[in-house]
Every structure is written in C-alpha cells, then in structure tokens.
Design a protein around this motif. Sequence first.
Motif, PDB file in Angstrom:
ATOM      1  N   ALA A 128      48.246  44.232  50.530  1.00  0.00           N
ATOM      2  CA  ALA A 128      48.778  42.875  50.338  1.00  0.00           C
ATOM      3  C   ALA A 128      50.036  42.852  49.478  1.00  0.00           C
ATOM      4  N   ASP A 129      50.941  41.931  49.844  1.00  0.00           N
ATOM      5  CA  ASP A 129      52.126  41.647  49.028  1.00  0.00           C
ATOM      6  C   ASP A 129      51.902  40.422  48.160  1.00  0.00           C
ATOM      7  N   ALA A 130      50.919  39.618  48.542  1.00  0.00           N
ATOM      8  CA  ALA A 130      50.662  38.368  47.819  1.00  0.00           C
ATOM      9  C   ALA A 130      49.171  38.067  47.852  1.00  0.00           C
ATOM     10  N   LEU A 131      48.721  37.372  46.819  1.00  0.00           N
ATOM     11  CA  LEU A 131      47.327  36.930  46.767  1.00  0.00           C
ATOM     12  C   LEU A 131      47.293  35.410  46.891  1.00  0.00           C
ATOM     13  N   LEU A 132      46.405  34.909  47.736  1.00  0.00           N
ATOM     14  CA  LEU A 132      46.150  33.468  47.810  1.00  0.00           C
ATOM     15  C   LEU A 132      44.841  33.232  47.064  1.00  0.00           C
ATOM     16  N   VAL A 133      44.935  32.670  45.868  1.00  0.00           N
ATOM     17  CA  VAL A 133      43.754  32.546  45.011  1.00  0.00           C
ATOM     18  C   VAL A 133      43.324  31.082  44.945  1.00  0.00           C
ATOM     19  N   THR A 134      42.067  30.836  45.269  1.00  0.00           N
ATOM     20  CA  THR A 134      41.498  29.490  45.155  1.00  0.00           C
ATOM     21  C   THR A 134      40.414  29.506  44.076  1.00  0.00           C
ATOM     22  N   GLY A 135      40.168  28.325  43.503  1.00  0.00           N
ATOM     23  CA  GLY A 135      39.056  28.199  42.556  1.00  0.00           C
ATOM     24  C   GLY A 135      39.475  28.255  41.109  1.00  0.00           C
ATOM     25  N   VAL A 136      38.536  27.873  40.273  1.00  0.00           N
ATOM     26  CA  VAL A 136      38.789  27.699  38.834  1.00  0.00           C
ATOM     27  C   VAL A 136      38.829  29.010  38.062  1.00  0.00           C
ATOM     28  N   VAL A 137      38.324  30.051  38.620  1.00  0.00           N
ATOM     29  CA  VAL A 137      38.035  31.351  38.022  1.00  0.00           C
ATOM     30  C   VAL A 137      36.831  31.226  37.081  1.00  0.00           C
ATOM     31  N   THR A 138      35.691  31.538  37.618  1.00  0.00           N
ATOM     32  CA  THR A 138      34.472  31.519  36.815  1.00  0.00           C
ATOM     33  C   THR A 138      34.385  32.792  35.965  1.00  0.00           C
ATOM     34  N   ARG A 139      33.496  32.770  35.011  1.00  0.00           N
ATOM     35  CA  ARG A 139      33.317  33.945  34.141  1.00  0.00           C
ATOM     36  C   ARG A 139      32.982  35.182  34.979  1.00  0.00           C
ATOM     37  N   GLN A 140      32.181  34.975  36.012  1.00  0.00           N
ATOM     38  CA  GLN A 140      31.782  36.089  36.872  1.00  0.00           C
ATOM     39  C   GLN A 140      32.958  36.594  37.713  1.00  0.00           C
ATOM     40  N   ALA A 141      33.832  35.666  38.134  1.00  0.00           N
ATOM     41  CA  ALA A 141      34.916  36.045  39.050  1.00  0.00           C
ATOM     42  C   ALA A 141      36.121  36.650  38.331  1.00  0.00           C
ATOM     43  N   ALA A 142      36.298  36.362  37.040  1.00  0.00           N
ATOM     44  CA  ALA A 142      37.515  36.773  36.343  1.00  0.00           C
ATOM     45  C   ALA A 142      37.775  38.285  36.406  1.00  0.00           C
ATOM     46  N   PRO A 143      36.789  39.143  36.061  1.00  0.00           N
ATOM     47  CA  PRO A 143      37.084  40.583  36.135  1.00  0.00           C
ATOM     48  C   PRO A 143      37.332  41.060  37.559  1.00  0.00           C
ATOM     49  N   ARG A 144      36.726  40.400  38.531  1.00  0.00           N
ATOM     50  CA  ARG A 144      36.943  40.778  39.939  1.00  0.00           C
ATOM     51  C   ARG A 144      38.356  40.409  40.374  1.00  0.00           C
ATOM     52  N   LEU A 145      38.831  39.223  39.931  1.00  0.00           N
ATOM     53  CA  LEU A 145      40.207  38.830  40.250  1.00  0.00           C
ATOM     54  C   LEU A 145      41.192  39.828  39.636  1.00  0.00           C
ATOM     55  N   GLN A 146      40.947  40.218  38.391  1.00  0.00           N
ATOM     56  CA  GLN A 146      41.837  41.187  37.749  1.00  0.00           C
ATOM     57  C   GLN A 146      41.818  42.523  38.494  1.00  0.00           C
ATOM     58  N   GLU A 147      40.645  42.940  38.947  1.00  0.00           N
ATOM     59  CA  GLU A 147      40.551  44.209  39.666  1.00  0.00           C
ATOM     60  C   GLU A 147      41.284  44.135  41.009  1.00  0.00           C
ATOM     61  N   VAL A 148      41.154  43.012  41.702  1.00  0.00           N
ATOM     62  CA  VAL A 148      41.880  42.833  42.968  1.00  0.00           C
ATOM     63  C   VAL A 148      43.383  42.896  42.702  1.00  0.00           C
ATOM     64  N   TYR A 149      43.843  42.216  41.648  1.00  0.00           N
ATOM     65  CA  TYR A 149      45.280  42.215  41.332  1.00  0.00           C
ATOM     66  C   TYR A 149      45.757  43.633  41.005  1.00  0.00           C
ATOM     67  N   ARG A 150      44.958  44.385  40.272  1.00  0.00           N
ATOM     68  CA  ARG A 150      45.337  45.770  39.935  1.00  0.00           C
ATOM     69  C   ARG A 150      45.551  46.611  41.200  1.00  0.00           C
ATOM     70  N   GLN A 151      44.796  46.305  42.243  1.00  0.00           N
ATOM     71  CA  GLN A 151      44.847  47.129  43.450  1.00  0.00           C
ATOM     72  C   GLN A 151      46.039  46.805  44.349  1.00  0.00           C
ATOM     73  N   THR A 152      46.747  45.707  44.104  1.00  0.00           N
ATOM     74  CA  THR A 152      47.896  45.370  44.944  1.00  0.00           C
ATOM     75  C   THR A 152      49.100  46.181  44.509  1.00  0.00           C
ATOM     76  N   SER A 153      50.024  46.386  45.467  1.00  0.00           N
ATOM     77  CA  SER A 153      51.289  47.024  45.091  1.00  0.00           C
ATOM     78  C   SER A 153      52.161  45.964  44.422  1.00  0.00           C
ATOM     79  N   LYS A 154      52.997  46.406  43.502  1.00  0.00           N
ATOM     80  CA  LYS A 154      53.811  45.464  42.726  1.00  0.00           C
ATOM     81  C   LYS A 154      55.281  45.556  43.171  1.00  0.00           C
ATOM     82  N   PRO A 155      56.027  44.437  43.154  1.00  0.00           N
ATOM     83  CA  PRO A 155      55.588  43.131  42.674  1.00  0.00           C
ATOM     84  C   PRO A 155      54.681  42.441  43.691  1.00  0.00           C
ATOM     85  N   CYS A 156      53.694  41.739  43.163  1.00  0.00           N
ATOM     86  CA  CYS A 156      52.763  40.988  43.996  1.00  0.00           C
ATOM     87  C   CYS A 156      52.825  39.534  43.525  1.00  0.00           C
ATOM     88  N   VAL A 157      53.095  38.628  44.448  1.00  0.00           N
ATOM     89  CA  VAL A 157      53.141  37.208  44.078  1.00  0.00           C
ATOM     90  C   VAL A 157      51.735  36.641  44.170  1.00  0.00           C
TER      91      VAL A 157
END
Length: 143
Positions: free
Chosen positions: A53-82
């Motif tokens: 992916a070049d970009a992430l489409l993120v929906t939702g408030v970011v729950t406590r459970q989802a926050a580390p998963r969102l960070q891990e997904v972002y880490r896995q993208t090539s940069k720059p990632c919008v």
Amino acid sequence: MSWKIWSLKKSPWVFHVNTGACNNCDIEIVNLLTPKFDVERFGIKLVGSPRHADALLVTGVVTRQAAPRLQEVYRQTSKPCVVFAIGACACDKGIFHNGYHVVGPVDKIIKEIDPNAIIAYVPGCPPKPEAMISGVVKALSTL
Ligand code: SF4
C-alpha cells in the motif's frame, strides 16, 4: 521527484483499516470502490496487504485494542505513506469522544510512532465517496 512520490500520485494503492468504526464509513469506502465511481481509472486500487500500500484508509475512533494494530499496519507500509482519516470518528473521535475505550484519534496514534507522518482528513458522518475522492486528490496534489 522520487519514484515513490511519482507512483503515489499516479496510482495510489490503498489498504483499508477499521479501528472501531460503526461500519457506515466502511460501507462508503466499499461504495467508492464499486464500478459506479470507478476509481481504478485514477489508479486507486484496494490491496490486501499493507506492504503493497501507498496509502491507508483508516476509519473509526481507534479503540485501545486497535491502536497497536494500527501502528503495526503503518510500520509495514513503504514510506512515504499517506494516512487518510476517513470520517468524523477517525478525524477527531466524533460522537464517541468520551468513550472509555477510545484512545484515538488516528493522527495521534500514528504520530506516536512517526511524527513526520502525512495525515489527510476527510470529515463527515459518514463522508460520501465524492468527498473521499476529493480528499485523495487534494492530499496527493500537495506532495
Ligand atoms: S464517522 Fe459516523 S459513520 Fe463513520 S464510523 Fe463514526 S459514527 Fe460511524
């Protein structure tokens, strides 16, 4: 202009992440990807892995459970990632801003691991596909 920026502007491949949305924003994203709007003519394509992916489409408030998963997904993208915060919840926690389970919004969680991350905001509850297309075009034109 680097090849990565060039490809991001010409053909942004997107990965969808739900961090605790009510599903309406997700349904509008699915609507966006249907032949009715035909965003593939702009090179916008949904991919099944953040590594593609070049970009992430993120929906939702970011729950406590989802926050580390969102960070891990972002880490896995090539940069720059919008990172596109789709909907009022992703932009600023929306109607769930007082929720005990909410640690977002999206920009706060992403910037914890990358202060220079590129974040674009598409407000609305939920935003229409036309608003998402407009947001993607505006954000990519500033790169
Ligand atoms: S912005 Fe509205 S539609 Fe989107 S996840 Fe939040 S409450 Fe649902």
